[in-house]
Write a protein that holds these residues in place. Structure first.
Motif, PDB file in Angstrom:
ATOM      1  N   LYS A  50       5.499 -60.126 -70.640  1.00  0.00           N
ATOM      2  CA  LYS A  50       6.595 -59.632 -71.454  1.00  0.00           C
ATOM      3  C   LYS A  50       7.521 -60.797 -71.808  1.00  0.00           C
ATOM      4  N   VAL A  51       8.281 -60.610 -72.846  1.00  0.00           N
ATOM      5  CA  VAL A  51       9.229 -61.651 -73.260  1.00  0.00           C
ATOM      6  C   VAL A  51      10.165 -62.003 -72.099  1.00  0.00           C
ATOM      7  N   GLU A  52      10.529 -61.005 -71.331  1.00  0.00           N
ATOM      8  CA  GLU A  52      11.453 -61.235 -70.209  1.00  0.00           C
ATOM      9  C   GLU A  52      10.822 -61.991 -69.043  1.00  0.00           C
ATOM     10  N   ASP A  53       9.531 -62.267 -69.118  1.00  0.00           N
ATOM     11  CA  ASP A  53       8.888 -63.111 -68.112  1.00  0.00           C
ATOM     12  C   ASP A  53       9.098 -64.591 -68.408  1.00  0.00           C
ATOM     13  N   THR A  54       9.669 -64.897 -69.542  1.00  0.00           N
ATOM     14  CA  THR A  54       9.925 -66.290 -69.906  1.00  0.00           C
ATOM     15  C   THR A  54      10.862 -66.948 -68.898  1.00  0.00           C
ATOM     16  N   ALA A  55      10.410 -68.064 -68.342  1.00  0.00           N
ATOM     17  CA  ALA A  55      11.185 -68.757 -67.306  1.00  0.00           C
ATOM     18  C   ALA A  55      10.431 -70.012 -66.890  1.00  0.00           C
ATOM     19  N   VAL A  56      11.098 -70.826 -66.105  1.00  0.00           N
ATOM     20  CA  VAL A  56      10.411 -71.894 -65.381  1.00  0.00           C
ATOM     21  C   VAL A  56       9.947 -71.291 -64.059  1.00  0.00           C
ATOM     22  N   TYR A  57       8.674 -71.466 -63.766  1.00  0.00           N
ATOM     23  CA  TYR A  57       8.079 -70.900 -62.563  1.00  0.00           C
ATOM     24  C   TYR A  57       7.906 -72.004 -61.517  1.00  0.00           C
ATOM     25  N   TYR A  58       8.357 -71.694 -60.312  1.00  0.00           N
ATOM     26  CA  TYR A  58       8.328 -72.649 -59.211  1.00  0.00           C
ATOM     27  C   TYR A  58       7.467 -72.143 -58.068  1.00  0.00           C
ATOM     28  N   CYS A  59       6.749 -73.053 -57.492  1.00  0.00           N
ATOM     29  CA  CYS A  59       5.984 -72.811 -56.282  1.00  0.00           C
ATOM     30  C   CYS A  59       6.832 -73.269 -55.099  1.00  0.00           C
ATOM     31  N   ALA A  60       6.768 -72.537 -53.975  1.00  0.00           N
ATOM     32  CA  ALA A  60       7.573 -72.899 -52.809  1.00  0.00           C
ATOM     33  C   ALA A  60       6.794 -72.632 -51.532  1.00  0.00           C
ATOM     34  N   ALA A  61       7.109 -73.399 -50.503  1.00  0.00           N
ATOM     35  CA  ALA A  61       6.444 -73.274 -49.206  1.00  0.00           C
ATOM     36  C   ALA A  61       7.469 -72.936 -48.128  1.00  0.00           C
ATOM     37  N   ARG A  62       7.070 -72.033 -47.247  1.00  0.00           N
ATOM     38  CA  ARG A  62       7.975 -71.560 -46.189  1.00  0.00           C
ATOM     39  C   ARG A  62       7.281 -71.643 -44.842  1.00  0.00           C
ATOM     40  N   SER A  63       7.908 -72.307 -43.881  1.00  0.00           N
ATOM     41  CA  SER A  63       7.381 -72.361 -42.517  1.00  0.00           C
ATOM     42  C   SER A  63       7.917 -71.205 -41.674  1.00  0.00           C
ATOM     43  N   LEU A  64       9.082 -70.698 -42.002  1.00  0.00           N
ATOM     44  CA  LEU A  64       9.692 -69.596 -41.259  1.00  0.00           C
ATOM     45  C   LEU A  64       8.844 -68.330 -41.397  1.00  0.00           C
ATOM     46  N   SER A  65       8.480 -67.759 -40.258  1.00  0.00           N
ATOM     47  CA  SER A  65       7.753 -66.475 -40.254  1.00  0.00           C
ATOM     48  C   SER A  65       6.599 -66.474 -41.256  1.00  0.00           C
ATOM     49  N   SER A  66       5.765 -67.471 -41.185  1.00  0.00           N
ATOM     50  CA  SER A  66       4.748 -67.675 -42.205  1.00  0.00           C
ATOM     51  C   SER A  66       3.666 -66.590 -42.213  1.00  0.00           C
ATOM     52  N   ALA A  67       3.586 -65.791 -41.153  1.00  0.00           N
ATOM     53  CA  ALA A  67       2.607 -64.703 -41.126  1.00  0.00           C
ATOM     54  C   ALA A  67       3.097 -63.476 -41.874  1.00  0.00           C
ATOM     55  N   PHE A  68       4.326 -63.505 -42.338  1.00  0.00           N
ATOM     56  CA  PHE A  68       4.937 -62.341 -42.962  1.00  0.00           C
ATOM     57  C   PHE A  68       5.315 -62.625 -44.406  1.00  0.00           C
ATOM     58  N   THR A  69       5.527 -61.539 -45.128  1.00  0.00           N
ATOM     59  CA  THR A  69       5.857 -61.662 -46.543  1.00  0.00           C
ATOM     60  C   THR A  69       7.140 -60.902 -46.857  1.00  0.00           C
ATOM     61  N   GLY A  70       7.588 -61.041 -48.087  1.00  0.00           N
ATOM     62  CA  GLY A  70       8.789 -60.336 -48.509  1.00  0.00           C
ATOM     63  C   GLY A  70      10.055 -61.141 -48.346  1.00  0.00           C
ATOM     64  N   TYR A  71       9.919 -62.460 -48.216  1.00  0.00           N
ATOM     65  CA  TYR A  71      11.089 -63.319 -48.079  1.00  0.00           C
ATOM     66  C   TYR A  71      11.541 -63.744 -49.471  1.00  0.00           C
ATOM     67  N   LYS A  72      12.603 -63.123 -49.947  1.00  0.00           N
ATOM     68  CA  LYS A  72      13.007 -63.261 -51.337  1.00  0.00           C
ATOM     69  C   LYS A  72      14.068 -64.331 -51.566  1.00  0.00           C
ATOM     70  N   GLN A  73      14.689 -64.797 -50.517  1.00  0.00           N
ATOM     71  CA  GLN A  73      15.797 -65.735 -50.681  1.00  0.00           C
ATOM     72  C   GLN A  73      15.289 -67.163 -50.786  1.00  0.00           C
TER      73      GLN A  73
END
Length: 127
Positions: free
Chosen positions: A87-110
């Motif tokens: 969608k047009v609203e998907d327009t953005a710069v997309y970033y990849c990020a790596a997290r060591s904290l609680s790496s077995a879990f998902t849903g970390y939005k911050q």
């Protein structure tokens, strides 16, 4: 230290598809949960999806759920984001990020939960 390099962005028409890739170098990629974020002009960085360190679990923002799939290949040190029905609203710069904290879990939005970031790749969806 983990270095992340995104690729695959570009210009696509609404309704189209794109696959973004993130290549990681450095130590112990499989020890990190990975995520994709995006940032549109004038807006805060927004969580898109994350995937656990072993790739067992994934989590998606409501805004992309059903249209986006995150996957990883720990043998190749890559994480992909497949996006459909763009969608047009998907327009953005997309970033990849790596997290060591609680790496077995998902849903970390911050964004502050993440240790390493790529430089970003532009996705532009035209109407």
């Amino acid at each position: 230290q983990v270095q992340l390099v995104e690729s695959g962005g570009g210009l696509v028409q609404a309704g189209g598809s794109l696959r973004l890739s993130c290549a990681a170098s450095g130590r112990a990629f499989s020890a990190y949960a990975m995520a994709w974020f995006r940032q549109a002009p004038g807006k805060e960085r927004e969580f898109v999806a994350d995937i656990s360190a072993r790739g067992v679990d994934s989590y998606y923002a409501d805004t992309v759920k059903g249209r986006v799939t995150i996957s990883r290949d720990n043998a190749k040190n890559t994480v992909d984001l497949r996006m459909n029905s763009l969608k047009v609203e998907d327009t953005a710069v997309y970033y990849c990020a790596a997290r060591s904290l609680s790496s077995a879990f998902t849903g970390y939005k911050q964004p502050t939960r993440y240790d390493y970031w790529g430089q970003g790749t532009q996705v532009t969806v035209s109407s």
